[in-house]
Write a protein that holds these residues in place. Structure first.
Motif, PDB file in Angstrom:
ATOM      1  N   GLY A 199      30.649 -64.726   6.761  1.00  0.00           N
ATOM      2  CA  GLY A 199      29.879 -63.812   7.597  1.00  0.00           C
ATOM      3  C   GLY A 199      28.381 -64.045   7.525  1.00  0.00           C
ATOM      4  N   VAL A 200      27.996 -65.318   7.427  1.00  0.00           N
ATOM      5  CA  VAL A 200      26.574 -65.676   7.393  1.00  0.00           C
ATOM      6  C   VAL A 200      26.300 -66.678   8.504  1.00  0.00           C
ATOM      7  N   SER A 201      25.025 -66.934   8.760  1.00  0.00           N
ATOM      8  CA  SER A 201      24.658 -67.921   9.776  1.00  0.00           C
ATOM      9  C   SER A 201      24.704 -69.322   9.174  1.00  0.00           C
ATOM     10  N   VAL A 202      24.805 -70.325  10.035  1.00  0.00           N
ATOM     11  CA  VAL A 202      24.774 -71.710   9.564  1.00  0.00           C
ATOM     12  C   VAL A 202      23.445 -72.006   8.854  1.00  0.00           C
ATOM     13  N   PRO A 203      22.292 -71.609   9.425  1.00  0.00           N
ATOM     14  CA  PRO A 203      21.031 -71.871   8.697  1.00  0.00           C
ATOM     15  C   PRO A 203      20.990 -71.242   7.303  1.00  0.00           C
ATOM     16  N   TYR A 204      21.630 -70.087   7.152  1.00  0.00           N
ATOM     17  CA  TYR A 204      21.675 -69.435   5.840  1.00  0.00           C
ATOM     18  C   TYR A 204      22.289 -70.362   4.797  1.00  0.00           C
ATOM     19  N   LEU A 205      23.313 -71.113   5.193  1.00  0.00           N
ATOM     20  CA  LEU A 205      23.997 -72.010   4.254  1.00  0.00           C
ATOM     21  C   LEU A 205      23.093 -73.137   3.761  1.00  0.00           C
ATOM     22  N   PHE A 206      22.040 -73.452   4.535  1.00  0.00           N
ATOM     23  CA  PHE A 206      21.168 -74.567   4.186  1.00  0.00           C
ATOM     24  C   PHE A 206      19.793 -74.113   3.699  1.00  0.00           C
ATOM     25  N   THR A 207      19.705 -72.854   3.298  1.00  0.00           N
ATOM     26  CA  THR A 207      18.465 -72.299   2.785  1.00  0.00           C
ATOM     27  C   THR A 207      18.628 -72.000   1.304  1.00  0.00           C
ATOM     28  N   ASP A 208      17.641 -72.427   0.495  1.00  0.00           N
ATOM     29  CA  ASP A 208      17.688 -72.110  -0.939  1.00  0.00           C
ATOM     30  C   ASP A 208      17.588 -70.599  -1.131  1.00  0.00           C
ATOM     31  N   HIS A 209      18.499 -70.055  -1.926  1.00  0.00           N
ATOM     32  CA  HIS A 209      18.495 -68.625  -2.248  1.00  0.00           C
ATOM     33  C   HIS A 209      18.493 -68.498  -3.759  1.00  0.00           C
ATOM     34  N   ASP A 210      17.418 -67.985  -4.289  1.00  0.00           N
ATOM     35  CA  ASP A 210      17.311 -67.804  -5.735  1.00  0.00           C
ATOM     36  C   ASP A 210      17.629 -66.376  -6.111  1.00  0.00           C
ATOM     37  N   GLU A 211      18.795 -65.899  -5.667  1.00  0.00           N
ATOM     38  CA  GLU A 211      19.211 -64.535  -5.984  1.00  0.00           C
ATOM     39  C   GLU A 211      19.943 -64.534  -7.314  1.00  0.00           C
ATOM     40  N   PRO A 212      19.616 -63.591  -8.180  1.00  0.00           N
ATOM     41  CA  PRO A 212      20.368 -63.514  -9.439  1.00  0.00           C
ATOM     42  C   PRO A 212      21.797 -63.067  -9.166  1.00  0.00           C
ATOM     43  N   CYS A 213      22.708 -63.531 -10.002  1.00  0.00           N
ATOM     44  CA  CYS A 213      24.104 -63.127  -9.880  1.00  0.00           C
ATOM     45  C   CYS A 213      24.241 -61.656 -10.233  1.00  0.00           C
ATOM     46  N   ALA A 214      25.152 -60.995  -9.557  1.00  0.00           N
ATOM     47  CA  ALA A 214      25.411 -59.579  -9.855  1.00  0.00           C
ATOM     48  C   ALA A 214      26.032 -59.483 -11.240  1.00  0.00           C
ATOM     49  N   ALA A 215      25.621 -58.500 -11.988  1.00  0.00           N
ATOM     50  CA  ALA A 215      26.170 -58.301 -13.331  1.00  0.00           C
ATOM     51  C   ALA A 215      27.598 -57.819 -13.237  1.00  0.00           C
ATOM     52  N   ALA A 216      28.419 -58.239 -14.166  1.00  0.00           N
ATOM     53  CA  ALA A 216      29.823 -57.836 -14.171  1.00  0.00           C
ATOM     54  C   ALA A 216      29.962 -56.326 -14.255  1.00  0.00           C
ATOM     55  N   SER A 217      28.982 -55.665 -14.885  1.00  0.00           N
ATOM     56  CA  SER A 217      29.061 -54.218 -15.035  1.00  0.00           C
ATOM     57  C   SER A 217      28.918 -53.491 -13.712  1.00  0.00           C
ATOM     58  N   SER A 218      28.430 -54.192 -12.666  1.00  0.00           N
ATOM     59  CA  SER A 218      28.273 -53.548 -11.369  1.00  0.00           C
ATOM     60  C   SER A 218      29.573 -53.534 -10.585  1.00  0.00           C
ATOM     61  N   ILE A 219      30.616 -54.134 -11.113  1.00  0.00           N
ATOM     62  CA  ILE A 219      31.916 -54.157 -10.449  1.00  0.00           C
ATOM     63  C   ILE A 219      32.689 -52.919 -10.873  1.00  0.00           C
ATOM     64  N   SER A 220      33.175 -52.193  -9.874  1.00  0.00           N
ATOM     65  CA  SER A 220      33.919 -50.970 -10.183  1.00  0.00           C
ATOM     66  C   SER A 220      35.295 -51.317 -10.750  1.00  0.00           C
ATOM     67  N   ASN A 221      35.924 -50.337 -11.384  1.00  0.00           N
ATOM     68  CA  ASN A 221      37.270 -50.542 -11.931  1.00  0.00           C
ATOM     69  C   ASN A 221      38.262 -50.881 -10.833  1.00  0.00           C
ATOM     70  N   ASP A 222      38.130 -50.231  -9.676  1.00  0.00           N
ATOM     71  CA  ASP A 222      39.031 -50.525  -8.554  1.00  0.00           C
ATOM     72  C   ASP A 222      38.856 -51.964  -8.078  1.00  0.00           C
ATOM     73  N   GLU A 223      37.590 -52.414  -7.969  1.00  0.00           N
ATOM     74  CA  GLU A 223      37.323 -53.791  -7.552  1.00  0.00           C
ATOM     75  C   GLU A 223      37.878 -54.776  -8.575  1.00  0.00           C
ATOM     76  N   MET A 224      37.706 -54.460  -9.856  1.00  0.00           N
ATOM     77  CA  MET A 224      38.219 -55.337 -10.908  1.00  0.00           C
ATOM     78  C   MET A 224      39.744 -55.409 -10.842  1.00  0.00           C
ATOM     79  N   SER A 225      40.373 -54.286 -10.599  1.00  0.00           N
ATOM     80  CA  SER A 225      41.830 -54.242 -10.487  1.00  0.00           C
ATOM     81  C   SER A 225      42.308 -55.073  -9.294  1.00  0.00           C
ATOM     82  N   GLU A 226      41.600 -54.956  -8.174  1.00  0.00           N
ATOM     83  CA  GLU A 226      41.947 -55.753  -6.993  1.00  0.00           C
ATOM     84  C   GLU A 226      41.794 -57.243  -7.274  1.00  0.00           C
TER      85      GLU A 226
END
Length: 116
Positions: free
Chosen positions: A60-87
């Motif tokens: 669900g992103v644009s093609v240019p997005y795929l070719f752009t450097d993104h220095d976003e930090p990874c989401a911390a595991a603690s931000s994942i809800s129990n329901d998401e972890m179960s899924e």
């Protein structure tokens, strides 16, 4: 400056991880092999324009997005809800069962063919 294949590979890996998808799951969505997903993520090889469009669509992103450097930090595991972890665990279990079933089906087929 990173080469374009590495930028694409890093973005595919980051988006896949952000969605908590395995390489197996992404490969299935893109109709390619798991090893090919690994090759893309490692930047070892370029990919076709149609596959690039498919990758963008799947995430669900644009093609240019795929070719752009993104220095976003990874989401911390603690931000994942129990329901998401179960899924995620349920999805992983389904994928493992499918892999094991496929392995034994291929092994059984090889055994049948070798007898003939």
């Amino acid at each position: 400056m990173a080469n374009i294949q590495n930028v694409l590979g890093n973005n595919v890996r980051r988006l896949r991880n952000r969605n908590c998808w395995s390489q197996v799951f992404l490969a299935d969505k893109l109709n390619v092999s798991v090893s090919f997903v690994s090759i893309i993520e490692s930047g070892q090889r370029g990919v076709s324009l149609s596959l690039i469009e498919s990758i963008a669509s799947v995430f669900g992103v644009s093609v240019p997005y795929l070719f752009t450097d993104h220095d976003e930090p990874c989401a911390a595991a603690s931000s994942i809800s129990n329901d998401e972890m179960s899924e995620m665990k349920d999805e992983l279990k389904r994928e493992l069962v499918k892999l094991v079933d496929d392995f034994f089906r291929q092994k059984q087929l090889g055994s049948i063919l070798s007898r003939n």
